[in-house]
Motif scaffolding. Structure first.
Motif, PDB file in Angstrom:
ATOM      1  N   UNK A  40       0.833  -1.205   0.000  1.00 40.52           N
ATOM      2  CA  UNK A  40       0.000   0.000   0.000  1.00 40.52           C
ATOM      3  C   UNK A  40       0.866   1.253   0.000  1.00 40.52           C
ATOM      4  N   UNK A  41       0.247   2.360  -0.477  1.00 42.33           N
ATOM      5  CA  UNK A  41       0.956   3.644  -0.521  1.00 42.33           C
ATOM      6  C   UNK A  41       0.627   4.531   0.670  1.00 42.33           C
ATOM      7  N   UNK A  42      -0.531   4.329   1.267  1.00 37.41           N
ATOM      8  CA  UNK A  42      -0.989   5.219   2.338  1.00 37.41           C
ATOM      9  C   UNK A  42      -1.043   4.454   3.643  1.00 37.41           C
ATOM     10  N   UNK A  43      -0.901   5.185   4.736  1.00 42.04           N
ATOM     11  CA  UNK A  43      -0.940   4.593   6.072  1.00 42.04           C
ATOM     12  C   UNK A  43      -2.378   4.521   6.541  1.00 42.04           C
ATOM     13  N   UNK A  44      -2.786   3.332   7.009  1.00 46.17           N
ATOM     14  CA  UNK A  44      -4.112   3.171   7.613  1.00 46.17           C
ATOM     15  C   UNK A  44      -4.005   3.587   9.071  1.00 46.17           C
ATOM     16  N   UNK A  45      -4.779   4.577   9.482  1.00 39.86           N
ATOM     17  CA  UNK A  45      -4.669   5.136  10.830  1.00 39.86           C
ATOM     18  C   UNK A  45      -5.458   4.361  11.860  1.00 39.86           C
ATOM     19  N   UNK A  46      -5.894   3.142  11.541  1.00 39.55           N
ATOM     20  CA  UNK A  46      -6.656   2.348  12.511  1.00 39.55           C
ATOM     21  C   UNK A  46      -5.819   2.013  13.734  1.00 39.55           C
ATOM     22  N   UNK A  47      -6.492   1.712  14.839  1.00 38.43           N
ATOM     23  CA  UNK A  47      -5.844   1.336  16.074  1.00 38.43           C
ATOM     24  C   UNK A  47      -4.958   0.117  15.849  1.00 38.43           C
ATOM     25  N   UNK A  48      -3.709   0.178  16.402  1.00 37.97           N
ATOM     26  CA  UNK A  48      -2.739  -0.898  16.187  1.00 37.97           C
ATOM     27  C   UNK A  48      -3.247  -2.215  16.732  1.00 37.97           C
ATOM     28  N   UNK A  49      -3.840  -2.173  17.926  1.00 44.66           N
ATOM     29  CA  UNK A  49      -4.354  -3.391  18.557  1.00 44.66           C
ATOM     30  C   UNK A  49      -5.459  -4.002  17.703  1.00 44.66           C
ATOM     31  N   UNK A  50      -6.348  -3.181  17.128  1.00 49.74           N
ATOM     32  CA  UNK A  50      -7.436  -3.677  16.299  1.00 49.74           C
ATOM     33  C   UNK A  50      -6.898  -4.267  15.008  1.00 49.74           C
ATOM     34  N   UNK A  51      -5.802  -3.663  14.443  1.00 47.17           N
ATOM     35  CA  UNK A  51      -5.213  -4.183  13.215  1.00 47.17           C
ATOM     36  C   UNK A  51      -4.688  -5.595  13.430  1.00 47.17           C
ATOM     37  N   UNK A  52      -3.960  -5.813  14.549  1.00 45.03           N
ATOM     38  CA  UNK A  52      -3.437  -7.150  14.839  1.00 45.03           C
ATOM     39  C   UNK A  52      -4.565  -8.154  15.006  1.00 45.03           C
ATOM     40  N   UNK A  53      -5.648  -7.762  15.675  1.00 42.09           N
ATOM     41  CA  UNK A  53      -6.788  -8.663  15.873  1.00 42.09           C
ATOM     42  C   UNK A  53      -7.437  -9.014  14.541  1.00 42.09           C
ATOM     43  N   UNK A  54      -7.595  -8.009  13.650  1.00 45.72           N
ATOM     44  CA  UNK A  54      -8.216  -8.276  12.353  1.00 45.72           C
ATOM     45  C   UNK A  54      -7.343  -9.192  11.510  1.00 45.72           C
ATOM     46  N   UNK A  55      -6.009  -9.040  11.580  1.00 38.66           N
ATOM     47  CA  UNK A  55      -5.124  -9.926  10.843  1.00 38.66           C
ATOM     48  C   UNK A  55      -5.318 -11.377  11.300  1.00 38.66           C
ATOM     49  N   UNK A  56      -5.436 -11.584  12.611  1.00 42.80           N
ATOM     50  CA  UNK A  56      -5.637 -12.940  13.124  1.00 42.80           C
ATOM     51  C   UNK A  56      -6.959 -13.525  12.644  1.00 42.80           C
ATOM     52  N   UNK A  57      -8.025 -12.713  12.694  1.00 40.02           N
ATOM     53  CA  UNK A  57      -9.346 -13.211  12.292  1.00 40.02           C
ATOM     54  C   UNK A  57      -9.365 -13.522  10.797  1.00 40.02           C
ATOM     55  N   UNK A  58      -8.795 -12.627   9.956  1.00 38.13           N
ATOM     56  CA  UNK A  58      -8.782 -12.866   8.511  1.00 38.13           C
ATOM     57  C   UNK A  58      -7.929 -14.094   8.174  1.00 38.13           C
ATOM     58  N   UNK A  59      -6.853 -14.333   8.941  1.00 37.34           N
ATOM     59  CA  UNK A  59      -5.993 -15.483   8.647  1.00 37.34           C
ATOM     60  C   UNK A  59      -6.702 -16.803   8.898  1.00 37.34           C
TER      61      UNK A  59
END
Length: 721
Positions: free
Chosen positions: A459-478
């Motif tokens: 990606x070219x742009x930074x997603x400003x979402x909460x870091x903790x929520x990003x890690x949780x979403x990565x686990x769920x999507x995996x």
């Protein structure tokens, strides 16, 4: 004497440890269970309040460790994973089969309350299980609200299917959400009804449900790995208890930053400890830093690991010297090389004294220049490593590593790649490896060291979402495992904008196949188009209803639906997706994001994202398949040509009774007007301006399968004629 006693009492008070330290003289063993601080047996031997979950009680004869104030028996406590295992009695309901008129002879509910304690049920390692058939089991939280449940029946042995605890073998299971602190189970049944005339006795309502019914049903929360290992041997009856995994954390403060402000109550006491945010609920946990081991919750609790005493984990075939937090491994005197590998050290060549002097003199200036150059490279490399570590921590790498460690035993294959691995796989992000470009970034094809093909989204742009929520979403999507969803294999967090790694789908996008650019552009027959639409609908319905929590894609379009080697649909690109609360009506307030022509008008006006927003966007994709037009096309009117939406163009034509004219000529010929009319009626419902009037994604998928079956029947009848 009284004065002397008073002086001794004051002296004892002056040397008491602070509230967050381990008090001396406390009992640390109950039976075969070790009790590490912050847990403690008895008053004053634990962290926090007496009813906060860290105070334990050791009952005698036989020794049994329980949580003070709750009574739950504890069988294991882990500091490394911040988990505890407790025993839970299974709930039971038994049914009458002697025609007494009462279907439920006995029901025992075994709830478990954790409210106000440091514990929460582990959503990663525990599951809700029901055994018995036909059975209907669910549980609610402490406020009486439904959480989750499942139903089970028993197929006959000659019709048994492979697998275990799948719902049709007398056993069903359900995932547990995060943040759950209370559990109250309920057991019921279905398929049983009273005898004729309302008399005494019960008769099967349907042989499907009652073919192999059991006298009793059971429900319980259980350690998922323990239950999986028990497998088909789990055939207990009567009263029994099962292990449940609980996550615990220091709940005095919501985050590490807030906890550090109160140094007296801060629980990470060891100098070599690090604070990590809790992965389940508010709070934090403490770990020893790399190279240290022990208890981070007590002063000097993290001690140095002597790597030289653990050669199996830290191999050294030379001279090993332990250092604080690390170790050095060098070749013996008179040899050189890499001492960390076997046969890595070689004997040095023997030079004469004169030759050594010449070499030393001629090398002096060179070594001096080399030292300056090496120092410069070292500074640059150190800065690069510091930047990578900073990006890794900012992007949630520590939290993601902790959660992946707790999932290692569950078979989840999610990899955190280094930037070097990704760069090597894509040949340094070569232009020849580009698969596609978009407004937010570039997708590259890569090949890993084991030869497997991957797709890397940079990606070219930074997603400003909460870091903790990003890690949780990565686990769920995996953990999404659906044949029509592109598998998320891992991510790279050492860069400013995280890179996502997916499985490679070789046949390009559906957009290219419809509008040009694909390997078989424009050659998809009508039957294949309906099949692709139905497969993509199945994938979206799975994410809306079967994923826990539900996932809203937010950017459904033909460019994000890929085709594999057999031209089967694969839904991709979850970079804009959002996790949603359970329930079709649940909405997530977000900044509007999507692609022109596919955007839900209601979402565009209200910024409230729902599952019906994906339904609208998917309907536009189906229109592309059936019309061959793009989602945003020139629309011809009396004054000439102007740009317009395919969706609005179709709605206008359908309202005037001209929807058949909009369809592709080959589609009309191959599918027939009845199938085209039925598809148009479904699309009009999906494109409603009001989200509540649109069908669910599950209803859309079922309807498309029926339309596809009807189209196949029509083609077969035409061939017979």
């Amino acid at each position: 004497m009284e004065v002397l006693r008073l002086l001794r009492f004051c002296l004892a008070l002056s040397v008491l440890p602070p509230a967050a330290s381990q008090p001396p003289g406390c009992r640390r063993q109950c039976g075969n269970v070790t009790v590490p601080y912050p847990f403690g047996i008895g008053a004053g031997c634990h962290h926090g309040a007496a009813t906060g979950g860290f105070r334990l009680r050791c009952r005698r004869r036989p020794p049994r460790l329980t949580v003070y104030g709750y009574g739950h028996e504890v069988t294991a406590i882990s500091l490394a994973t911040a988990e505890a295992t407790v025993l839970l009695n299974a709930s039971r309901a038994c049914y009458n089969d002697n025609h007494s008129g009462d279907p439920n002879l006995q029901q025992q509910q075994q709830p478990m309350a954790l409210n106000g304690s440091a514990f929460l049920f582990s959503s990663m390692k525990s599951k809700f299980v029901s055994i018995g058939c036909p059975g209907l089991a669910y549980f609610n939280d402490g406020d009486g609200y439904y959480v989750t449940g499942c139903m089970s029946v028993c197929r006959t042995s000659e019709r048994s299917l492979p697998g275990s605890c799948r719902g049709d073998d007398g056993c069903c299971q359900s995932n547990i959400p995060l943040g759950l602190g209370s559990y109250r189970p309920y057991l019921g049944s279905f398929g049983r009804r009273r005898g004729p005339g309302g008399g005494r006795g019960w008769e099967p309502q349907q042989a499907t449900f009652m073919a192999n019914s059991t006298a009793c049903s059971y429900a319980f929360m259980v350690d998922a790995m323990w239950f999986w290992l028990a497998g088909s041997h789990f055939n207990r009856t009567g009263d029994f208890a099962v292990p449940v995994v609980l996550d615990w954390a220091i709940r005095d403060a919501p985050t590490c930053a807030a906890a550090r402000q109160d140094t007296a109550a801060y629980a990470c006491r060891s100098a070599q400890s690090v604070c990590l945010e809790s992965g389940n609920g508010p709070g934090y946990v403490c770990n020893c830093t790399d190279g240290y081991q022990g208890n981070p919750y007590v002063l000097d609790g993290c001690t140095d690991v002597d790597e030289c005493q653990h050669s199996d984990e830290f191999p050294c075939y030379g001279v090993c010297v332990n250092t604080p937090g690390s170790f050095t491994c060098t070749c013996p005197k008179g040899s050189s090389g890499n001492a960390t590998i076997q046969y890595g050290c070689r004997r040095d060549n023997k030079f004469s004294t004169a030759l050594k002097a010449v070499v030393a003199a001629s090398s002096g200036v060179f070594l001096l220049l080399l030292a300056f150059f090496a120092a410069h490279l070292w500074v640059q490399k150190r800065r690069l490593l510091q930047a990578k570590r900073r990006f890794f921590e900012h992007n949630g790498g520590l939290l993601l590593q902790q959660q992946l460690g707790s999932l290692a035993s569950s078979g989840v294959t999610f990899t955190i790649f280094s930037e070097e691995e990704i760069a090597k796989a894509t040949e340094g992000f070569s232009e020849a490896r580009v698969l596609g470009r978009g407004g937010h970034g570039v997708v590259y094809k890569g090949v890993l060291a084991d030869g497997s093909a991957i797709a890397v989204k940079r990606s070219r742009v930074v997603d400003a979402r909460n870091v903790k929520e990003f890690a949780r979403e990565m686990l769920i999507l995996s953990q999404i495992n659906h044949r029509h969803v592109v598998k998320l294999l891992g991510c790279c967090l050492e860069v400013e904008v995280p890179m996502l790694v997916y499985e490679h789908v070789p046949n390009g996008s559906l957009h290219g196949h419809i509008h040009g650019g694909g390997a078989a552009a424009g050659e998809l027959p009508a039957g294949a188009r309906l099949r692709v639409a139905a497969e993509a609908a199945d994938a979206l319905a799975y994410m809306h209803t079967s994923a826990s929590p539900p996932i809203l894609h937010r950017d459904v379009k033909s460019a994000n639906i890929l085709l594999d080697g057999g031209l089967a649909a694969k839904v991709s690109d979850f970079g804009a997706s959002r996790l949603a609360p359970a329930g079709e009506a649940a909405a997530v307030a977000t900044l509007v994001q999507g692609t022109l022509g596919y955007l839900d008008p209601e979402y565009l006006l209200t910024s409230q994202l729902t599952s019906k927003s994906d339904v609208y966007s998917f309907a536009v994709v189906v229109l592309e398949l059936l019309t061959g037009r793009k989602a945003f096309v020139p629309v011809e009117d009396e004054e000439g040509e102007e740009e317009g939406s395919l969706a609005f163009f179709f709605i206008t034509a359908a309202q005037a009774g001209r929807h058949r004219e909009v369809m592709d000529e080959k589609v009309r010929e191959e599918l027939g007007v009845e199938v085209v009319d039925e598809a148009a009626e479904l699309l009009l419902r999906c494109l409603s301006m009001v989200g509540d009037k649109r069908p669910t994604m599950k209803e859309v998928a079922d309807r498309l399968h029926r339309i596809r079956s009807r189209a196949s029947s029509c083609r077969s009848n035409s061939a017979d004629i």
